[in-house]
Scaffold this motif. Sequence first.
Motif, PDB file in Angstrom:
ATOM      1  N   SER A 206       0.826  -1.209   0.000  1.00  0.00           N
ATOM      2  CA  SER A 206       0.000   0.000   0.000  1.00  0.00           C
ATOM      3  C   SER A 206       0.859   1.257   0.000  1.00  0.00           C
ATOM      4  O   SER A 206       0.558   2.243  -0.676  1.00  0.00           O
ATOM      5  CB  SER A 206      -0.931  -0.002   1.214  1.00  0.00           C
ATOM      6  OG  SER A 206      -1.844  -1.078   1.136  1.00  0.00           O
ATOM      7  N   ARG A 207       1.950   1.228   0.752  1.00  0.00           N
ATOM      8  CA  ARG A 207       2.877   2.359   0.776  1.00  0.00           C
ATOM      9  C   ARG A 207       3.435   2.611  -0.623  1.00  0.00           C
ATOM     10  O   ARG A 207       3.514   3.750  -1.089  1.00  0.00           O
ATOM     11  CB  ARG A 207       4.021   2.079   1.759  1.00  0.00           C
ATOM     12  CG  ARG A 207       4.143   3.106   2.873  1.00  0.00           C
ATOM     13  CD  ARG A 207       5.339   2.831   3.763  1.00  0.00           C
ATOM     14  NE  ARG A 207       5.388   1.479   4.247  1.00  0.00           N
ATOM     15  CZ  ARG A 207       4.673   1.033   5.288  1.00  0.00           C
ATOM     16  NH1 ARG A 207       3.842   1.832   5.914  1.00  0.00           N
ATOM     17  NH2 ARG A 207       4.771  -0.216   5.675  1.00  0.00           N
ATOM     18  N   LYS A 208       3.818   1.543  -1.290  1.00  0.00           N
ATOM     19  CA  LYS A 208       4.382   1.664  -2.638  1.00  0.00           C
ATOM     20  C   LYS A 208       3.352   2.206  -3.622  1.00  0.00           C
ATOM     21  O   LYS A 208       3.680   2.990  -4.519  1.00  0.00           O
ATOM     22  CB  LYS A 208       4.902   0.304  -3.113  1.00  0.00           C
ATOM     23  CG  LYS A 208       6.150  -0.155  -2.368  1.00  0.00           C
ATOM     24  CD  LYS A 208       6.567  -1.554  -2.794  1.00  0.00           C
ATOM     25  CE  LYS A 208       7.777  -2.036  -1.996  1.00  0.00           C
ATOM     26  NZ  LYS A 208       8.139  -3.434  -2.318  1.00  0.00           N
ATOM     27  N   LYS A 209       2.095   1.787  -3.448  1.00  0.00           N
ATOM     28  CA  LYS A 209       1.044   2.253  -4.364  1.00  0.00           C
ATOM     29  C   LYS A 209       0.865   3.763  -4.266  1.00  0.00           C
ATOM     30  O   LYS A 209       0.785   4.464  -5.278  1.00  0.00           O
ATOM     31  CB  LYS A 209      -0.262   1.549  -4.046  1.00  0.00           C
ATOM     32  CG  LYS A 209      -0.527   0.420  -5.018  1.00  0.00           C
ATOM     33  CD  LYS A 209      -1.906  -0.131  -4.921  1.00  0.00           C
ATOM     34  CE  LYS A 209      -1.965  -1.285  -5.924  1.00  0.00           C
ATOM     35  NZ  LYS A 209      -2.233  -2.558  -5.323  1.00  0.00           N
ATOM     36  N   LEU A 210       0.774   4.283  -3.047  1.00  0.00           N
ATOM     37  CA  LEU A 210       0.612   5.725  -2.888  1.00  0.00           C
ATOM     38  C   LEU A 210       1.843   6.471  -3.384  1.00  0.00           C
ATOM     39  O   LEU A 210       1.728   7.539  -3.994  1.00  0.00           O
ATOM     40  CB  LEU A 210       0.320   6.074  -1.432  1.00  0.00           C
ATOM     41  CG  LEU A 210      -1.045   5.645  -0.882  1.00  0.00           C
ATOM     42  CD1 LEU A 210      -1.246   6.214   0.522  1.00  0.00           C
ATOM     43  CD2 LEU A 210      -2.191   6.088  -1.779  1.00  0.00           C
ATOM     44  N   ALA A 211       3.036   5.912  -3.130  1.00  0.00           N
ATOM     45  CA  ALA A 211       4.257   6.565  -3.595  1.00  0.00           C
ATOM     46  C   ALA A 211       4.333   6.567  -5.123  1.00  0.00           C
ATOM     47  O   ALA A 211       4.817   7.525  -5.737  1.00  0.00           O
ATOM     48  CB  ALA A 211       5.477   5.859  -3.009  1.00  0.00           C
ATOM     49  N   TYR A 212       3.824   5.510  -5.749  1.00  0.00           N
ATOM     50  CA  TYR A 212       3.883   5.385  -7.216  1.00  0.00           C
ATOM     51  C   TYR A 212       3.034   6.442  -7.910  1.00  0.00           C
ATOM     52  O   TYR A 212       3.264   6.774  -9.070  1.00  0.00           O
ATOM     53  CB  TYR A 212       3.433   3.985  -7.618  1.00  0.00           C
ATOM     54  CG  TYR A 212       3.673   3.639  -9.069  1.00  0.00           C
ATOM     55  CD1 TYR A 212       4.875   3.968  -9.688  1.00  0.00           C
ATOM     56  CD2 TYR A 212       2.712   2.963  -9.817  1.00  0.00           C
ATOM     57  CE1 TYR A 212       5.107   3.637 -11.024  1.00  0.00           C
ATOM     58  CE2 TYR A 212       2.928   2.636 -11.138  1.00  0.00           C
ATOM     59  CZ  TYR A 212       4.123   2.974 -11.739  1.00  0.00           C
ATOM     60  OH  TYR A 212       4.348   2.651 -13.049  1.00  0.00           O
ATOM     61  N   LEU A 213       2.062   6.994  -7.191  1.00  0.00           N
ATOM     62  CA  LEU A 213       1.238   8.043  -7.791  1.00  0.00           C
ATOM     63  C   LEU A 213       2.083   9.239  -8.233  1.00  0.00           C
ATOM     64  O   LEU A 213       1.715   9.965  -9.162  1.00  0.00           O
ATOM     65  CB  LEU A 213       0.172   8.507  -6.794  1.00  0.00           C
ATOM     66  CG  LEU A 213      -0.932   7.507  -6.457  1.00  0.00           C
ATOM     67  CD1 LEU A 213      -1.815   8.054  -5.337  1.00  0.00           C
ATOM     68  CD2 LEU A 213      -1.778   7.195  -7.693  1.00  0.00           C
ATOM     69  N   LYS A 214       3.236   9.442  -7.585  1.00  0.00           N
ATOM     70  CA  LYS A 214       4.103  10.560  -7.962  1.00  0.00           C
ATOM     71  C   LYS A 214       4.596  10.420  -9.395  1.00  0.00           C
ATOM     72  O   LYS A 214       4.917  11.427 -10.043  1.00  0.00           O
ATOM     73  CB  LYS A 214       5.289  10.636  -6.999  1.00  0.00           C
ATOM     74  CG  LYS A 214       4.910  10.999  -5.569  1.00  0.00           C
ATOM     75  CD  LYS A 214       6.134  11.035  -4.671  1.00  0.00           C
ATOM     76  CE  LYS A 214       5.745  11.344  -3.223  1.00  0.00           C
ATOM     77  NZ  LYS A 214       6.927  11.307  -2.311  1.00  0.00           N
ATOM     78  N   SER A 215       4.663   9.174  -9.891  1.00  0.00           N
ATOM     79  CA  SER A 215       5.095   8.955 -11.268  1.00  0.00           C
ATOM     80  C   SER A 215       4.143   9.596 -12.271  1.00  0.00           C
ATOM     81  O   SER A 215       4.514   9.838 -13.424  1.00  0.00           O
ATOM     82  CB  SER A 215       5.200   7.449 -11.564  1.00  0.00           C
ATOM     83  OG  SER A 215       6.069   6.823 -10.661  1.00  0.00           O
ATOM     84  N   PHE A 216       2.925   9.859 -11.834  1.00  0.00           N
ATOM     85  CA  PHE A 216       1.919  10.464 -12.715  1.00  0.00           C
ATOM     86  C   PHE A 216       1.643  11.912 -12.316  1.00  0.00           C
ATOM     87  O   PHE A 216       0.635  12.496 -12.694  1.00  0.00           O
ATOM     88  CB  PHE A 216       0.631   9.642 -12.653  1.00  0.00           C
ATOM     89  CG  PHE A 216       0.829   8.203 -13.007  1.00  0.00           C
ATOM     90  CD1 PHE A 216       0.804   7.788 -14.332  1.00  0.00           C
ATOM     91  CD2 PHE A 216       1.082   7.250 -12.019  1.00  0.00           C
ATOM     92  CE1 PHE A 216       1.019   6.459 -14.667  1.00  0.00           C
ATOM     93  CE2 PHE A 216       1.293   5.930 -12.350  1.00  0.00           C
ATOM     94  CZ  PHE A 216       1.265   5.531 -13.673  1.00  0.00           C
ATOM     95  N   GLY A 217       2.575  12.474 -11.523  1.00  0.00           N
ATOM     96  CA  GLY A 217       2.423  13.861 -11.118  1.00  0.00           C
ATOM     97  C   GLY A 217       1.384  14.080 -10.038  1.00  0.00           C
ATOM     98  O   GLY A 217       0.872  15.190  -9.882  1.00  0.00           O
ATOM     99  N   ILE A 218       1.071  13.038  -9.299  1.00  0.00           N
ATOM    100  CA  ILE A 218       0.034  13.123  -8.272  1.00  0.00           C
ATOM    101  C   ILE A 218       0.684  13.035  -6.896  1.00  0.00           C
ATOM    102  O   ILE A 218       1.266  12.001  -6.540  1.00  0.00           O
ATOM    103  CB  ILE A 218      -1.004  11.998  -8.439  1.00  0.00           C
ATOM    104  CG1 ILE A 218      -1.659  12.062  -9.811  1.00  0.00           C
ATOM    105  CG2 ILE A 218      -2.066  12.065  -7.333  1.00  0.00           C
ATOM    106  CD1 ILE A 218      -2.522  10.863 -10.147  1.00  0.00           C
TER     107      ILE A 218
END
Length: 373
Positions: free
Chosen positions: A324-336
Amino acid sequence: MTGHELRRLASSGVSVRLTGLDRTRRAGGGLAALVRDQHVTGATSDPAALAASLADSGAYDDLLRALAARGVTADAAVRTLTAEDARSACDALAPVHRETDGADGHVSVALDARLARDAEATVQQARALVREVGRPNATVEIPATDEGLGAVTACLAEGIGVNVTLLFSPERYDQAREAHLAGLEQALAAGRALGPIASAAAFPLGRIDAAVDTLLDRAGVGASEAKALRGTAALAVARLAHERFTAHLTTPRWQHLAAHGARPQRLLWASDTVPEPGPRATRRITELAVPGTAHTMPEATMRAVAAHGAVVPRTWTRHSYDASRKKLAYLKSFGIGFADVASALEEEGLKKSHASWHSLLDAVSPALDEGRS
């Protein structure tokens, strides 16, 4: 509505709570029937639903005429209607409250949304509402604004149960949990019994997914990766909040309060929209069948769970939390940036609460004017 899946949800250790209180439901013994047959163990008020009932049902006409004859203001009338609905719901849930020794059977009641940035006024209204309802299983709803969190501590310190609302991030939940701890510590120092002081931390998960999915759709890059992330942010937030919750229960600070009878601040997953038909409607609820938590939902969602749910109790592990931590962090890849999303959702939630409260006042005012004419 068959209650098999709701029974399974309840038997897995999840508190099932109804969203929305009004006279139309009470007239047919609706809430009592849901408690008896559908394993409902709590309820939360909804000013928007009450406004709709005032506009459409005529169920409050006699009470509004009586209030108009007394010359009350729209604000005072709303407080009276809210207290009456809460009192009736508390009575319907009183058997649950007794049978669970106060662990469940609570009714959380919305306060005036215009007070969300005024801690002192929030506490004053909470005192007045709890006094007017006059039931031990009545609690109040306070949004997790900076000012609201101060009011949470003050209310709990006075023995007033609180449902902390508009939580959109694990970090804001940390602050809500701190407000809960501080309130209980003050209550203990004042010699209050901690067992009867109820609290919940409510996450409107549907709003999280809706906001993040909209941003993912706009990203325009990595379409397949973005599509794979849709509908996952809310579950990630819920898991990370649960990770913090479980870690908190092992701390000396909490264990000291628990030794004096304190109950944990229950995580509550709030479904505030009516789902689309079909099995997908219940996915979030069945994925969050975590013992010790609560779900609040409209009656239409309960029907969907009864018809399409497949409830299996969930056990989350370190792997679940890390993913779950990785999922939220991965949002940064899309500028979020999720912190920005959570902040925007809090402001949007406050605006929505204001609009609901104003719609309630707008529904009451013409009825009072008509009653005076």
